[in-house]
Design a protein around this motif. Structure first.
Motif, PDB file in Angstrom:
ATOM      1  N   SER A  14       0.819  -1.207   0.000  1.00  0.00           N
ATOM      2  CA  SER A  14       0.000   0.000   0.000  1.00  0.00           C
ATOM      3  C   SER A  14       0.855   1.260   0.000  1.00  0.00           C
ATOM      4  O   SER A  14       1.882   1.328   0.661  1.00  0.00           O
ATOM      5  CB  SER A  14      -0.909   0.001   1.237  1.00  0.00           C
ATOM      6  OG  SER A  14      -1.591   1.232   1.339  1.00  0.00           O
ATOM      7  N   LEU A  16      -0.185   3.866   1.407  1.00  0.00           N
ATOM      8  CA  LEU A  16      -0.531   4.580   2.639  1.00  0.00           C
ATOM      9  C   LEU A  16       0.663   4.718   3.578  1.00  0.00           C
ATOM     10  O   LEU A  16       0.662   5.570   4.457  1.00  0.00           O
ATOM     11  CB  LEU A  16      -1.689   3.881   3.363  1.00  0.00           C
ATOM     12  CG  LEU A  16      -3.034   3.915   2.641  1.00  0.00           C
ATOM     13  CD1 LEU A  16      -4.089   3.144   3.427  1.00  0.00           C
ATOM     14  CD2 LEU A  16      -3.485   5.346   2.398  1.00  0.00           C
ATOM     15  N   ARG A  19       2.220   8.142   4.431  1.00  0.00           N
ATOM     16  CA  ARG A  19       1.782   9.026   5.520  1.00  0.00           C
ATOM     17  C   ARG A  19       2.814   9.077   6.639  1.00  0.00           C
ATOM     18  O   ARG A  19       2.936  10.075   7.332  1.00  0.00           O
ATOM     19  CB  ARG A  19       0.448   8.549   6.105  1.00  0.00           C
ATOM     20  CG  ARG A  19      -0.717   8.640   5.150  1.00  0.00           C
ATOM     21  CD  ARG A  19      -2.003   8.235   5.807  1.00  0.00           C
ATOM     22  NE  ARG A  19      -1.898   6.881   6.360  1.00  0.00           N
ATOM     23  CZ  ARG A  19      -2.924   6.164   6.793  1.00  0.00           C
ATOM     24  NH1 ARG A  19      -4.141   6.663   6.753  1.00  0.00           N
ATOM     25  NH2 ARG A  19      -2.743   4.958   7.262  1.00  0.00           N
ATOM     26  N   CYS A  55      -3.068  -0.500  -4.418  1.00  0.00           N
ATOM     27  CA  CYS A  55      -2.518   0.440  -5.400  1.00  0.00           C
ATOM     28  C   CYS A  55      -1.742  -0.325  -6.476  1.00  0.00           C
ATOM     29  O   CYS A  55      -1.186  -1.392  -6.226  1.00  0.00           O
ATOM     30  CB  CYS A  55      -1.655   1.488  -4.719  1.00  0.00           C
ATOM     31  SG  CYS A  55      -0.151   0.882  -3.950  1.00  0.00           S
TER      32      CYS A  55
END
Length: 194
Positions: A14, A16, A19, A55
């Motif tokens: 991912s 993510l 972040r 993704c």
């Protein structure tokens, strides 16, 4: 982890993780942080079929490049390679190109194929029927109910893989990759009980 100066190893597919990229970089400056990314398919459209709801590979390559920019070491897991779907030299070279560009430290790679347990075999064959009409029949004929499904391209593609990794200095022996992940930095001081 950052506050108490622990190291970290994260395995994801991912984006993510971006972040926390700055935090991971900070942890890496104190101890060791390694981001591991799974990649299977160079073609993003095919990736969306094989790995829906995550993704695409090109975005995962962006993550690797950002980690490189931040000085965070990366390891890529190339798995699985599905016979007659993504077990091509073009696919492998595309993925390896991403790895070289991002300067990955190592690649964990168990070979060209996949494993199918009872239960998930039926699910996999059903997915093959939905997305690659007729391919499940070919699998049944060639592989039967085998647990380990080895691509007919295995030997040739493993030679490509080994040559590429040697050329770019990428750790590709599985034991050496796991050894690297478990290595502590020189600055690490092991606490004792006494």
């Amino acid at each position: 982890m950052e506050q108490y100066q622990f190291g970290a190893a994260v395995l994801t597919k991912s984006d993510l993780i971006l972040r926390d990229a700055e935090l991971i970089a900070s942890i890496n400056q104190q101890q060791k942080a390694v981001v591991q990314m799974t990649m299977t398919t160079f073609d993003d459209e095919l990736c969306k079929i094989i790995e829906p709801n995550v993704c695409p590979t090109s975005r995962r390559a962006d993550v690797l490049m950002e980690m490189k920019r931040l000085g965070v070491p990366t390891v890529v897991w190339l798995s699985p390679f599905l016979p007659y779907i993504n077990d091509s030299e073009e696919n492998l070279r595309g993925l390896l190109g991403y790895c070289a560009e991002a300067g990955v430290k190592g690649i964990v790679f168990f070979g060209i194929g996949l494993t199918l347990r009872d239960g998930n075999r039926e699910y996999f064959y059903s997915a093959l029927d939905r997305h690659f009409g007729g391919l499940s029949q070919r699998y049944r004929k060639e592989f039967g109910s085998a647990y380990e499904i080895v691509s007919p391209n295995h030997s040739r593609l493993m030679a490509v893989f080994n040559e590429f990794c040697d050329k770019y200095g990428i750790i590709h022996d599985i034991n050496a990759c796991f050894g690297y992940l478990n290595e502590l930095p020189e600055k690490y001081e092991q606490l004792t009980l006494f």
